[in-house]
Write a protein that holds these residues in place. Structure first.
Motif, PDB file in Angstrom:
ATOM      1  N   PRO A 130       0.811  -1.229   0.000  1.00  0.00           N
ATOM      2  CA  PRO A 130       0.000   0.000   0.000  1.00  0.00           C
ATOM      3  C   PRO A 130       0.841   1.275   0.000  1.00  0.00           C
ATOM      4  O   PRO A 130       0.440   2.280  -0.601  1.00  0.00           O
ATOM      5  N   HIS A 131       2.009   1.238   0.646  1.00  0.00           N
ATOM      6  CA  HIS A 131       2.860   2.435   0.647  1.00  0.00           C
ATOM      7  C   HIS A 131       3.418   2.698  -0.749  1.00  0.00           C
ATOM      8  O   HIS A 131       3.518   3.858  -1.179  1.00  0.00           O
ATOM      9  N   SER A 132       3.771   1.641  -1.475  1.00  0.00           N
ATOM     10  CA  SER A 132       4.244   1.808  -2.853  1.00  0.00           C
ATOM     11  C   SER A 132       3.129   2.338  -3.750  1.00  0.00           C
ATOM     12  O   SER A 132       3.376   3.155  -4.651  1.00  0.00           O
ATOM     13  N   GLU A 133       1.896   1.874  -3.525  1.00  0.00           N
ATOM     14  CA  GLU A 133       0.762   2.393  -4.291  1.00  0.00           C
ATOM     15  C   GLU A 133       0.585   3.889  -4.048  1.00  0.00           C
ATOM     16  O   GLU A 133       0.345   4.662  -4.988  1.00  0.00           O
ATOM     17  N   LEU A 134       0.713   4.296  -2.790  1.00  0.00           N
ATOM     18  CA  LEU A 134       0.568   5.716  -2.460  1.00  0.00           C
ATOM     19  C   LEU A 134       1.692   6.535  -3.091  1.00  0.00           C
ATOM     20  O   LEU A 134       1.459   7.637  -3.620  1.00  0.00           O
ATOM     21  N   THR A 156       0.357  12.054 -10.039  1.00  0.00           N
ATOM     22  CA  THR A 156      -0.326  13.350  -9.968  1.00  0.00           C
ATOM     23  C   THR A 156       0.640  14.527  -9.873  1.00  0.00           C
ATOM     24  O   THR A 156       0.213  15.677  -9.972  1.00  0.00           O
ATOM     25  N   LYS A 157       1.939  14.230  -9.661  1.00  0.00           N
ATOM     26  CA  LYS A 157       2.979  15.274  -9.612  1.00  0.00           C
ATOM     27  C   LYS A 157       2.665  16.351  -8.565  1.00  0.00           C
ATOM     28  O   LYS A 157       2.852  17.553  -8.801  1.00  0.00           O
ATOM     29  N   VAL A 158       2.183  15.922  -7.405  1.00  0.00           N
ATOM     30  CA  VAL A 158       1.841  16.878  -6.351  1.00  0.00           C
ATOM     31  C   VAL A 158       3.089  17.601  -5.844  1.00  0.00           C
ATOM     32  O   VAL A 158       3.102  18.833  -5.717  1.00  0.00           O
ATOM     33  N   ARG A 159       4.150  16.856  -5.566  1.00  0.00           N
ATOM     34  CA  ARG A 159       5.357  17.493  -5.016  1.00  0.00           C
ATOM     35  C   ARG A 159       6.017  18.457  -6.006  1.00  0.00           C
ATOM     36  O   ARG A 159       6.375  19.578  -5.616  1.00  0.00           O
ATOM     37  N   PRO A 160       6.211  18.077  -7.288  1.00  0.00           N
ATOM     38  CA  PRO A 160       6.784  19.063  -8.221  1.00  0.00           C
ATOM     39  C   PRO A 160       5.939  20.326  -8.351  1.00  0.00           C
ATOM     40  O   PRO A 160       6.483  21.439  -8.452  1.00  0.00           O
ATOM     41  N   LYS A 161       4.625  20.171  -8.328  1.00  0.00           N
ATOM     42  CA  LYS A 161       3.755  21.350  -8.434  1.00  0.00           C
ATOM     43  C   LYS A 161       3.870  22.232  -7.193  1.00  0.00           C
ATOM     44  O   LYS A 161       3.861  23.468  -7.296  1.00  0.00           O
ATOM     45  N   LEU A 162       3.979  21.613  -6.017  1.00  0.00           N
ATOM     46  CA  LEU A 162       4.151  22.396  -4.794  1.00  0.00           C
ATOM     47  C   LEU A 162       5.488  23.131  -4.807  1.00  0.00           C
ATOM     48  O   LEU A 162       5.558  24.312  -4.428  1.00  0.00           O
ATOM     49  N   LEU A 192      -3.677  20.448  -4.247  1.00  0.00           N
ATOM     50  CA  LEU A 192      -3.934  19.511  -3.156  1.00  0.00           C
ATOM     51  C   LEU A 192      -5.259  18.781  -3.290  1.00  0.00           C
ATOM     52  O   LEU A 192      -5.430  17.703  -2.704  1.00  0.00           O
ATOM     53  N   VAL A 193      -6.204  19.351  -4.043  1.00  0.00           N
ATOM     54  CA  VAL A 193      -7.521  18.721  -4.128  1.00  0.00           C
ATOM     55  C   VAL A 193      -7.446  17.377  -4.847  1.00  0.00           C
ATOM     56  O   VAL A 193      -8.315  16.507  -4.664  1.00  0.00           O
ATOM     57  N   LEU A 194      -6.379  17.171  -5.645  1.00  0.00           N
ATOM     58  CA  LEU A 194      -6.198  15.878  -6.309  1.00  0.00           C
ATOM     59  C   LEU A 194      -6.072  14.749  -5.295  1.00  0.00           C
ATOM     60  O   LEU A 194      -6.481  13.613  -5.548  1.00  0.00           O
ATOM     61  N   VAL A 195      -5.490  15.069  -4.137  1.00  0.00           N
ATOM     62  CA  VAL A 195      -5.256  14.047  -3.120  1.00  0.00           C
ATOM     63  C   VAL A 195      -6.559  13.584  -2.492  1.00  0.00           C
ATOM     64  O   VAL A 195      -6.724  12.398  -2.168  1.00  0.00           O
ATOM     65  N   SER A 196      -7.507  14.495  -2.331  1.00  0.00           N
ATOM     66  CA  SER A 196      -8.740  14.154  -1.613  1.00  0.00           C
ATOM     67  C   SER A 196      -9.861  13.680  -2.523  1.00  0.00           C
ATOM     68  O   SER A 196     -10.772  12.985  -2.076  1.00  0.00           O
ATOM     69  N   CYS A 197      -9.806  14.037  -3.811  1.00  0.00           N
ATOM     70  CA  CYS A 197     -10.944  13.708  -4.672  1.00  0.00           C
ATOM     71  C   CYS A 197     -10.759  12.418  -5.455  1.00  0.00           C
ATOM     72  O   CYS A 197     -11.724  11.894  -6.017  1.00  0.00           O
ATOM     73  N   GLU A 198      -9.540  11.886  -5.529  1.00  0.00           N
ATOM     74  CA  GLU A 198      -9.313  10.665  -6.299  1.00  0.00           C
ATOM     75  C   GLU A 198      -9.525   9.436  -5.414  1.00  0.00           C
ATOM     76  O   GLU A 198      -8.957   9.328  -4.322  1.00  0.00           O
ATOM     77  N   VAL A 199     -10.326   8.505  -5.903  1.00  0.00           N
ATOM     78  CA  VAL A 199     -10.654   7.292  -5.148  1.00  0.00           C
ATOM     79  C   VAL A 199      -9.416   6.445  -4.852  1.00  0.00           C
ATOM     80  O   VAL A 199      -9.280   5.909  -3.742  1.00  0.00           O
TER      81      VAL A 199
END
Length: 509
Positions: A274-278, A285-291, A399-406
């Motif tokens: 599960p950690h690898s999936e996360l 989603t490239k959250v860290r590069p965008k931040l 950040l909304v990508l993190v909460s809205c994706e199943v």
């Protein structure tokens, strides 16, 4: 103040002159021609073989030239190797290593700076140049480092009998064995005396295989005596090697599994998937590069006023009013930037024990959710500054990508459920935090009882059917490890012989 500055300037000048005088001593030539002793084989006279000039470099003497006289047996006696019996000047041979111009003290200095002070080669060269006016190359630094390790190993094994006696007088020694290495770079095998906390032997082996490990363990037992207990990890190679060693010694000693390795093995099996999936979801989603891009852009907009903006952020954080709002202008941009940077600083939540004890991407997810909730609250009453609102909404979109994706929700739910089981196990083995310094026999007995009760409890909690397949698999993983290694988890209480005072002593877990 002017007088103090002048005194310091004069001090620097004197220091530079002193260093220059030391450098000027490098051309000095000394003579080393000492009366010869008799031949060590035939006890006959010695005659001069040759006189030659060579360079020497030591911490005590600096860099110098020496005329050295070499003596040879007049009867031409030879060592078993075939070499002629010769004698060097003791004043030279006692301070300069054989086949080298470097002194023993220089070798020790380089070794200590490298392995104790952790300096790099260029740093060592610079320090030798500035403090001792000694110039050596990078290659010479590397060679002296290896010589230091070689001499250190010789000294260690030459004191084996004294160490053996010291370990025997303590009532024996528990053998702690571990091997570690990077892929393709070999394996470092280490054997340590647990109660003395000193390394008895270390070897670089090609791979972690029992046929390579067993001779090393035999050598240690031959030099330092048989251990009173053995502590190992759960690797197959070390397990086979220690079992074979105990069989050869013909003594009954407890063979224990390291509790931290036991936990790490279970944690990897439980949490890796599960950690690898996360991690893959954050990568997709490239959250860290965008931040990071947002932090850089806001930093450029704030520009040279970053110092004032930082103070404004600290002042804004100290406000405890109910209607807390994001400020306007540069201060507002700094607040949004600090929220993005705080999200990126998720590694601050780690304990330093690495995965699976730390779950960095779960920490990142938690910070993303916290920041997103804060933004939702602040944007209900937005500031009257279009640029600040735009920056806050940009952070919200990231950040909304993190909460809205199943998939995020599913991976995090699995990881949290499994991590909760793992943390329960850590708590039962008292490894949820730092180990107690002085554990007692009662502590170990209570710990074992709690562990056994917890294992019985999760057997009852295991769902037989229904949608809880993931929890069922997680519990099965823990039970499988407990059944396989349970007999080696306990037995840390070692009785001491009468000559050592009797009583008991505990092996470190």
């Amino acid at each position: 103040m002017k007088t103090l500055a002048a005194l310091r300037e004069e001090g620097h000048t004197l220091y530079d002159q002193f260093i220059q005088k030391i450098l000027n001593l490098r051309g000095i030539i000394v003579t080393a021609k000492e009366p010869s002793e008799s031949c060590e084989i035939c006890q006959g006279p010695m005659r001069v073989q040759k006189t030659f000039r060579h360079e020497g470099r030591t911490i005590s003497h600096g860099t110098f030239q020496v005329h050295e006289t070499i003596w040879v047996c007049a009867g031409k006696c030879r060592h078993p190797s075939g070499k002629l019996v010769t004698q060097r000047a003791k004043s030279v041979s006692q301070c300069i290593m054989p086949n080298s111009i470097a002194g023993y003290d220089l070798m020790v200095s380089v070794g200590c700076k490298r392995y104790l002070d952790h300096l790099q080669r260029e740093e060592i060269r610079a320090e030798l140049r500035e403090k001792h006016a000694i110039e050596i190359s990078c290659g010479e630094v590397t060679r002296l480092e290896k010589c230091f390790l070689d001499y250190h190993a010789r000294l260690h094994y030459s004191c084996a009998e004294q160490l053996k006696a010291a370990l025997y007088n303590e009532g024996g020694w528990p053998m702690h064995v571990d091997a570690t290495g990077e892929h393709g770079r070999g394996t470092l095998l280490v054997v340590m005396a647990g109660w003395k906390k000193c390394v008895l032997g270390s070897w670089k082996i090609a791979t972690e295989h029992s046929e390579l490990i067993l001779p090393c363990l035999r050598d240690i037992v031959q030099r330092f005596g048989p251990p009173c207990a053995a502590m190992r990890d759960m690797g197959r190679a070390i397990t086979l090697a220690i079992d074979e060693l105990v069989l050869e010694m013909g003594i009954n000693i407890p063979v224990l599994v390291c509790h931290e390795h036991f936990l790490a093995d279970i944690g990897n099996d439980l949490l890796e998937t599960p950690h690898s999936e996360l991690r893959a979801l954050f990568s997709r989603t490239k959250v860290r590069p965008k931040l990071r891009s947002l932090v850089r852009d806001l930093g450029r907009k704030i520009g040279e006023q970053i110092g004032e903006a930082r103070k404004a952020v600290q002042q804004w954080q100290s406000i405890a009013e109910a209607n807390h709002r994001i400020p306007e202008g540069q201060n507002g941009l700094a607040v949004v930037r600090s929220m993005a940077q705080w999200t990126l600083d998720y590694k601050a939540d780690a304990t330093g024990l690495d995965f699976p004890f730390d779950r960095p991407y779960l920490d990142l997810y938690n910070r993303c959710v916290i920041t997103l909730r804060a933004l939702d609250a602040f944007l209900r009453i937005p500031p009257d500054d279009r640029k600040v609102v735009s920056a806050a909404k940009r952070l919200h979109r990231i950040l909304v990508l993190v909460s809205c994706e199943v998939p995020f929700f599913q991976a995090v739910r699995r990881l949290r459920h499994r991590a909760a089981l793992f943390d329960e196990l850590r708590d039962k083995l008292r490894l949820a935090s730092e180990l107690p310094e002085n554990e007692s026999e009662d502590d170990l007995n209570i710990m074992r009882d709690n562990f056994d009760k917890w294992i019985s409890g999760i057997k009852k909690r295991r769902p037989e059917r229904g949608p809880s397949e993931d929890i069922r698999n997680a519990i099965d993983t823990i039970l499988k490890h407990a059944d396989k290694h349970g007999n080696n988890l306990w037995g840390h209480i070692v009785p001491l012989p009468e000559y050592a005072g009797g009583g008991i002593r505990l092996v470190s877990r």
